[in-house]
Motif scaffolding. Sequence first.
Motif, PDB file in Angstrom:
ATOM      1  N   GLY A 115       0.975  -1.244  -0.083  1.00  0.00           N
ATOM      2  CA  GLY A 115      -0.072   0.162  -0.103  1.00  0.00           C
ATOM      3  C   GLY A 115       0.772   1.133   0.018  1.00  0.00           C
ATOM      4  O   GLY A 115       0.503   2.299   0.477  1.00  0.00           O
ATOM      5  N   GLY A 116       1.969   1.120  -0.562  1.00  0.00           N
ATOM      6  CA  GLY A 116       2.872   2.226  -0.558  1.00  0.00           C
ATOM      7  C   GLY A 116       3.916   2.243   0.392  1.00  0.00           C
ATOM      8  O   GLY A 116       4.623   3.253   0.604  1.00  0.00           O
ATOM      9  N   GLY A 117       4.040   1.323   1.366  1.00  0.00           N
ATOM     10  CA  GLY A 117       5.100   1.286   2.452  1.00  0.00           C
ATOM     11  C   GLY A 117       4.777   1.893   3.244  1.00  0.00           C
ATOM     12  O   GLY A 117       5.671   2.397   4.238  1.00  0.00           O
ATOM     13  N   GLU A 355     -12.580   0.853   9.572  1.00  0.00           N
ATOM     14  CA  GLU A 355     -12.340   0.336  10.829  1.00  0.00           C
ATOM     15  C   GLU A 355     -12.047  -1.079  10.750  1.00  0.00           C
ATOM     16  O   GLU A 355     -12.942  -1.977  10.014  1.00  0.00           O
ATOM     17  CB  GLU A 355     -13.745   0.461  11.669  1.00  0.00           C
ATOM     18  CG  GLU A 355     -13.723   1.940  12.227  1.00  0.00           C
ATOM     19  CD  GLU A 355     -14.636   1.880  13.334  1.00  0.00           C
ATOM     20  OE1 GLU A 355     -15.358   1.008  13.685  1.00  0.00           O
ATOM     21  OE2 GLU A 355     -14.717   3.214  13.714  1.00  0.00           O
ATOM     22  N   PRO A 356     -11.064  -1.804  10.966  1.00  0.00           N
ATOM     23  CA  PRO A 356     -10.480  -3.051  10.663  1.00  0.00           C
ATOM     24  C   PRO A 356     -11.470  -4.232  11.459  1.00  0.00           C
ATOM     25  O   PRO A 356     -11.646  -5.138  10.708  1.00  0.00           O
ATOM     26  CB  PRO A 356      -9.227  -3.011  11.089  1.00  0.00           C
ATOM     27  CG  PRO A 356      -9.250  -2.164  12.336  1.00  0.00           C
ATOM     28  CD  PRO A 356     -10.123  -0.971  11.823  1.00  0.00           C
ATOM     29  N   THR A 357     -12.192  -3.996  12.361  1.00  0.00           N
ATOM     30  CA  THR A 357     -12.795  -5.051  12.865  1.00  0.00           C
ATOM     31  C   THR A 357     -14.239  -5.206  12.462  1.00  0.00           C
ATOM     32  O   THR A 357     -15.014  -5.939  12.543  1.00  0.00           O
ATOM     33  CB  THR A 357     -13.008  -4.999  14.668  1.00  0.00           C
ATOM     34  OG1 THR A 357     -13.525  -3.524  14.716  1.00  0.00           O
ATOM     35  CG2 THR A 357     -11.570  -4.881  15.029  1.00  0.00           C
ATOM     36  N   GLN A 369      -4.293  -1.934   5.611  1.00  0.00           N
ATOM     37  CA  GLN A 369      -4.767  -1.232   6.788  1.00  0.00           C
ATOM     38  C   GLN A 369      -3.305  -0.685   7.363  1.00  0.00           C
ATOM     39  O   GLN A 369      -2.295  -1.490   7.597  1.00  0.00           O
ATOM     40  CB  GLN A 369      -5.496  -2.292   7.808  1.00  0.00           C
ATOM     41  CG  GLN A 369      -5.750  -1.649   8.885  1.00  0.00           C
ATOM     42  CD  GLN A 369      -7.287  -0.768   8.688  1.00  0.00           C
ATOM     43  OE1 GLN A 369      -8.260  -1.571   8.093  1.00  0.00           O
ATOM     44  NE2 GLN A 369      -7.581   0.299   8.988  1.00  0.00           N
ATOM     45  N   LEU A 370      -3.585   0.508   7.612  1.00  0.00           N
ATOM     46  CA  LEU A 370      -2.170   1.254   8.339  1.00  0.00           C
ATOM     47  C   LEU A 370      -2.407   0.857   9.952  1.00  0.00           C
ATOM     48  O   LEU A 370      -3.354   0.526  10.397  1.00  0.00           O
ATOM     49  CB  LEU A 370      -2.213   2.730   8.089  1.00  0.00           C
ATOM     50  CG  LEU A 370      -2.224   2.945   6.532  1.00  0.00           C
ATOM     51  CD1 LEU A 370      -1.954   4.574   6.232  1.00  0.00           C
ATOM     52  CD2 LEU A 370      -1.284   2.103   5.780  1.00  0.00           C
ATOM     53  N   TYR A 376      -6.583   3.604   6.162  1.00  0.00           N
ATOM     54  CA  TYR A 376      -6.569   2.641   5.079  1.00  0.00           C
ATOM     55  C   TYR A 376      -6.196   3.163   3.916  1.00  0.00           C
ATOM     56  O   TYR A 376      -6.627   4.385   3.537  1.00  0.00           O
ATOM     57  CB  TYR A 376      -7.900   1.792   5.213  1.00  0.00           C
ATOM     58  CG  TYR A 376      -7.887   0.713   4.385  1.00  0.00           C
ATOM     59  CD1 TYR A 376      -7.773  -0.538   5.023  1.00  0.00           C
ATOM     60  CD2 TYR A 376      -8.354   0.752   3.016  1.00  0.00           C
ATOM     61  CE1 TYR A 376      -7.852  -1.626   4.286  1.00  0.00           C
ATOM     62  CE2 TYR A 376      -8.519  -0.635   2.260  1.00  0.00           C
ATOM     63  CZ  TYR A 376      -8.076  -1.557   3.028  1.00  0.00           C
ATOM     64  OH  TYR A 376      -8.500  -3.027   2.252  1.00  0.00           O
ATOM     65  N   VAL A 377      -5.503   2.541   2.954  1.00  0.00           N
ATOM     66  CA  VAL A 377      -5.040   2.696   1.939  1.00  0.00           C
ATOM     67  C   VAL A 377      -5.760   2.107   0.698  1.00  0.00           C
ATOM     68  O   VAL A 377      -6.055   0.855   0.488  1.00  0.00           O
ATOM     69  CB  VAL A 377      -3.648   2.680   1.531  1.00  0.00           C
ATOM     70  CG1 VAL A 377      -3.165   2.871   0.094  1.00  0.00           C
ATOM     71  CG2 VAL A 377      -2.698   3.322   2.469  1.00  0.00           C
TER      72      VAL A 377
END
Length: 571
Positions: A115-117, A355-357, A369-370, A376-377
């Motif tokens: 995602g771009g590092g 939201e990851p969850t 996911q950052l 998030y990208v």
Amino acid sequence: MRTVMRVILSRWLWAVTAACSTQLLAAPATAPAGAASAYIVQSRGTQSAVRVVRRVGGRVTHDLPIIHGASALLTPAQAARLRQLGTVDLFADSTVMTEGYPGSSYSHSSSSGSGGGYSSPSVPNQDARVEIGADRLGAQGFNGTGVTVAVLDTGLPPGWVQYAQTNNMGLVAYSADGSSFQDASGHGSHVTTIIANPTRSANGQPLGIAPGVRLVAVKAFDANGTSTYTTVLNGLNWIFANRAAYNIRVLNLSFAAKPQSFYWNDPIDQAVMQLWQAGVVVVASAGNWGPAAQTIGVPGNTPYIITVGAMTDNYAPSNPLSWRLTSFSSTGPTFEGFVKPEILAPGGHIIGIMEPTTALLAQLHPTFQLHVDNLYVMSGTSQAAAVVSGSVALMMQANPTLTPDQVKCRLMVSAHPALDPTNQLAYSVFQQGAGEINAYDAVYSQSMGCANVGLNIAADLAGSAHFGGPARQAADGSYYVVDQNGTPINQQGYLWNNTYLASSGYLWNSGYLWDNGYLWNSGYLWDNGCLWNSGYLWNNAYLWNSGYLWDQSTLASPTAPAAINDWVGQQ
């Protein structure tokens, strides 16, 4: 049930967003013989449509005055009786399913990259702000204050309250299908926070393009990115009815359905035309079906509104020579011959909140996911449209008297097209339109009268006139643009052989002289007697060539393809 939630951000808050993942018109499950199915009914007005539905024994589910109609449940016998009346237009409601999910027939495989590092615990920069000049506008006090942006998408997560509270923004949220407003998809959250996230990054800039705007969030898609024409129209109708109450000036539509008719016959296109005529600047994503020609979706195929394609800085924000058109960005012309998209905006590896969850997209694609603030990208023309919607809010803050046509004109005039070393257009107008937006130049532009020339939206909506654009197709399959006399414009950038080169080294420059002005954004009366009308017999033989128009009391096929912008790998 229609539920409007007025949220004051001192309390628990639903966040605001718009859905922008590619979607597919799927065939509904086969109904038992005689069972009622959903339809859209248009007549001389909403009350007329309601009366005829009830006359045949059908059940009205939503009034849709924005398209002079209603949605209804009808049995096959009741639908047949309505068609026999000859006084209504009848459409089979169709399922729209986000393509970014497993099982979508149009899905792109995702990139396996990082995602771009972005792995730093600090908040990364939103490079798009600097690339379009929004950073300079922010330094001058422009942040969208006083402007309301509506986003029609998948809803917002409660967790975004911490971001919204810092700006003390008010929020109005509406669920077009009566379900819980919470965003279980993630797409709406991402798009909305590209527009309005006030969180500041490592360079001191906010992540949102216009972090001071007020938001109206309309949920029309579920966790799987699925909706129907009826639900989308109900959401658009609510926005239309409440535009004055909430001072809605900008509408972001990050979805793209496959066209099934001319723009003037499509109910969603009709609805966005009504909003544009009423003074709402409508920004739509082009679609993620590029790089092939004639892949612009609904409602981006509507000639009046602003349709946005995507470019990328190629992970080199400080080196414009590395920037390029994304491979997924949908291209024109439309089937009516209009050049689309009008402009490009950054749409590669854009940062928003997810939201990851709870967000299904984040669970399907966890790589992007950052590790800070639920960032998030994501890439797509949905993200590019959000960048433009934020930019329009900055324009409206600077000059609240601007009309939609004036906004479109100034965005185009101030855009920077990609030029090759000989100072010629590096991409055709069918791919890049006027080029990448420059929000700073658009705010200070004084241009007038260069958008939607030759079109008449009142006549279009009334059905007394419809319009075609200046694009044509040659016998060899290439596309070109003609001038007002029907003569091909024989210049680089106006001719295109439907190829895409994933190359860079182009200068994105505002100094290009459009010798023909913005003629390619003009329209002409759609008349079967016009000598150029035969030029619309595209080589791919699109299905309405034989007169298949889904609103001529003809039942549209429930299996006809449609879509909104699908998941694509990061670019």
